[in-house]
Structures are given as structure tokens and as C-alpha cells.
Design an enzyme around this catalytic site. Sequence first.
Site, PDB file in Angstrom:
ATOM      1  N   ARG A  97      -6.853  -7.480 -10.105  1.00 50.22           N
ATOM      2  CA  ARG A  97      -7.586  -8.719 -10.386  1.00 50.22           C
ATOM      3  C   ARG A  97      -8.998  -8.357 -10.800  1.00 50.22           C
ATOM      4  NH1 ARG A  97     -10.820  -8.355  -5.995  1.00 50.22           N
ATOM      5  NH2 ARG A  97      -9.894  -7.752  -3.998  1.00 50.22           N
ATOM      6  N   HIS A 111     -15.507  -2.397   6.665  1.00 53.71           N
ATOM      7  CA  HIS A 111     -14.652  -2.241   5.483  1.00 53.71           C
ATOM      8  C   HIS A 111     -14.893  -3.308   4.416  1.00 53.71           C
ATOM      9  CE1 HIS A 111     -12.579   0.776   7.862  1.00 53.71           C
ATOM     10  NE2 HIS A 111     -12.406  -0.114   8.811  1.00 53.71           N
ATOM     11  N   VAL A 159     -15.157  -8.733  -7.288  1.00 51.89           N
ATOM     12  CA  VAL A 159     -16.446  -9.364  -7.014  1.00 51.89           C
ATOM     13  C   VAL A 159     -17.560  -8.608  -7.741  1.00 51.89           C
ATOM     14  CG1 VAL A 159     -18.112  -9.967  -5.218  1.00 51.89           C
ATOM     15  CG2 VAL A 159     -15.664 -10.182  -4.761  1.00 51.89           C
ATOM     16  N   GLY A 174      -9.857  -4.269   6.101  1.00 47.78           N
ATOM     17  CA  GLY A 174     -10.059  -3.686   7.415  1.00 47.78           C
ATOM     18  C   GLY A 174      -9.107  -4.168   8.486  1.00 47.78           C
ATOM     19  N   LYS A 189      -4.810  10.535   6.436  1.00 46.73           N
ATOM     20  CA  LYS A 189      -5.887  11.395   6.919  1.00 46.73           C
ATOM     21  C   LYS A 189      -7.205  10.632   6.893  1.00 46.73           C
ATOM     22  CE  LYS A 189      -7.888  15.306   8.104  1.00 46.73           C
ATOM     23  NZ  LYS A 189      -7.659  15.876   9.452  1.00 46.73           N
ATOM     24  N   LYS A 225       0.810  -1.214   0.000  1.00 51.31           N
ATOM     25  CA  LYS A 225       0.000   0.000   0.000  1.00 51.31           C
ATOM     26  C   LYS A 225       0.847   1.269   0.000  1.00 51.31           C
ATOM     27  CE  LYS A 225      -3.882  -2.281   0.043  1.00 51.31           C
ATOM     28  NZ  LYS A 225      -3.369  -3.636  -0.113  1.00 51.31           N
TER      29      LYS A 225
END
Length: 450
Positions: free
Chosen positions: A291, A235, A294, A165, A201, A116
Amino acid sequence: MFDKILIANRGEIALRVLRACKELGIPTVAVHSTADEDAMHVRLADESVCIGPPAAKDSYLNVPALLSACEITGADAVHPGYGFLAENARFAEILADHNVHFIGPRPEHIRLMGDKIAAKRAARELGIPTVPGSDGGVGTDDEAIRLARDIGFPLMIKAAAGGGGRGMKVIRAASELPAGLTTARAESLAAFGDDTVYLEKYLERPRHIEVQVLGDGKGRAIHLGERDCSLQRRHQKVWEEGPSPALNVATRDQIGETVAKAMRDIKYLGVGTVEFLYEDGKFNFIEMNTRIQVEHPVTEMITDIDLVVEQIRVAAGSDLMFAQDSVKFHGHAIECRINAENPVSFRPSPGKIVHYHPPGGLGVRVDSAVYHGYTIPPYYDSLVGKLIVHGKTRSECLMRLKRALDEFVIDGIETTLPLFRALARETDIIDGDYHIHWLEGFFARGGLEQ
């Protein structure tokens, strides 16, 4: 084109990929654990191979078993679906070492976007707007406190290797930061084997907007509009729709072209989704999923483009079939994720389906691998299927969704169908006035009684 595709997944996504392969005339291999021997994709595939016992680590995550299945059946390509090994760069490299194609992005892009911190840095360099936050992982608590004062409270601690999450904590004051860091690092280490965290933030009432992209790996890439995935619990996305009620055409085109240009610059291969938090007219990049998603049927319904077919085509070396100006958006689509869970507590509810009747009619699609008499095993994700509805307008789509939800029958287990029946009648949902924290507030208000 590929000679034979092994589908390294289960459930509705395995069946979805199988259907795309059949329409392309490509033979398929289904792999399955001992718990999934009666699964629908196993019944419909040209060949099937049992790859281990129920536990995912011994079957669907068992790379040697998957390689053996490729060798036994002569499969020259693997489609990973979503979850399991879909974003595992090392798996893609191992397949290449064995002359088997991975139907997905190049390993370097999977690896880049899987971190990330690196993904956020790359997004900034590519001209994609990002959420204010730390430039990298935070070290000591003192360093975190200094950075936090620059970013401003409230802020969020996030796991660099994370998602779903896990390893995420909202911090509203400096006094909360040390304990939050300790907890987030421990959760991240347990879930991902990496305790690196960073600061970002915290936005109070943003929408979750994601842009679908498709690239051929040769410098050509397009966007296929956005999906609004703001209705979430812990999440986890619950309800997705496209186009977003919050965006106009000009805003959609601007962020879409920004993302498509970035994908052209890195010569991205395959499908992907660039995700943002959107608040006060500003887009803030949070991550990219390398990818199929869903919720990809939402995009398919409003563009008439089969994303899985295109994913397979470009992985086989074909050029993009579409230019940006040939992508036409029409109508509105909503997807509800139907889970085998209690609709209030979200407690899993595996078991045998004793009655099953999916809805039908114009503009109604059900992506599911269950059937009457099927037993949902307790070992995997609780997704039963996805109800996707399309209408010429959002109002028509909502009316059609209500009708389809009332027709849907799944007995023998608990499902989240009652939740969606309630949501489809909520004024805020009908008005399109919701954000990523809305659903938590809905439950806190007792919006769905037990």
C-alpha cells in the site's frame, strides 16, 4: 483513466489522495462517519456519502456501505489509502466482483505479503535476503525450543498475521520461551484472529530500512530509493528520513535493484514497500507493505515523483512513466509524525484545536487535514499531520526542520511536537547514529521531561 474515485479513508491520507485526483482531473467521492462530517476531505470532495456511526467497524470497515456508496455515486474505482481496508485482499476481490477497480496490488500479492511466514519464504525464493529464523509457524513448545537452539538467542517471537508490535516478544533464554509463546499467541489471536507465530533472530542494534517500489503489473518495476525509519517507539515509526545516513550509493543501488527485480518477477502492481533490518552491512527482510505508506512524502521530496498519482495511473492500466535510470535522487528529506498525544506517555489527546499555524517556507511541506477550530475525534488514529522538510544536504534539512518545528503551533490539545524539537537537537540524531532501540533508550534516560 477512471471516471470517478471513491476515497475509502479519512484524515490526511484522504486529503492527500483527493489532491492527486484533482490534479488528474478525476472527480472524487469522500466517505465519512458521523464523527467526520466536518472533515476537510469531505468539504473538498466533489461528492460525499455518510457510511455509518463513529466506530470504524460500522463505517470505514463497513464493506456493504462502501459498495453502496460506489453504486449511489457511480464511482468506478476505490482508493483505500493506508490502514482500514488498504491491505484486505477480500475487499479487493469484492470490489472486482462489483466491477469496481481497487487502486492497489492484486489480491494474491496482498494475501501473500500479509502472511509474514509466506512473505518471508517468497522473499527468499525471489533472492531477497532474510532474517535467520523458522521456515514456518512453530507448533509445540518442544519444537520451538529445538528451533530456537538452531537460530540462537536472543530471538523474537512474531505473529504470522501481525504488525505494529502486536504478538511480538523478545526471548533471551530458553527458559523464557514457553511463557513468551503463550503470550504472543494470545495477543496474535486477539488482534488478528490467528495465533500462528514464528521465530526470528533478534538483532540488537539494527536500523529499519525500507525500499520504495513501483510496478505496473506487466513486468516493469523500479525502486525509488530507501527511507530510514529507525526511530520507533513500541514498533511504531516516529521519524523517517531519506536517504538513510547509514547507506552509500553502491549499497543503495544494490538492494534497490534486488527488490525491483523481485517485483518484476512477480509482476507487482502499484506502490509497495519492502522493509529490512540492516545491521553489520547486511539486509534482513522482515515484511512488505502492499500500500501507500504514511512516510511516502519523504520519497516524493527526494525524487519529485508523485507516488499517489503514479499509483492511480498504473491501477488504470497505464505503463510506468519512468525507467530506473531516469529516477534522480536529490537532497535529503525528513518526516515527523505529529500525533495528538502526550509527548512522553503517548497518551491520546483528542479535542478541539483552538490555535493552528503550520510552518512554511522553502522546502517545508505539511500533510494534514486539521484546521483552526477542528475537533479531533477520539475514535481513530491520533495522527494530526506530517511535517516533511527537504534540504540540499542532511545538515541543511536538519536546520530547516528545527526552524519549521519552532514555527508549528497547535494549541488546545497535547501533541508530539516537543518530542521532535528535542530530537532535532540530539547529537546522535544530528550525526545519524541511531537504531531501532535508540528512542526507547532516550525515554529511559529521561530525555524528554514531562
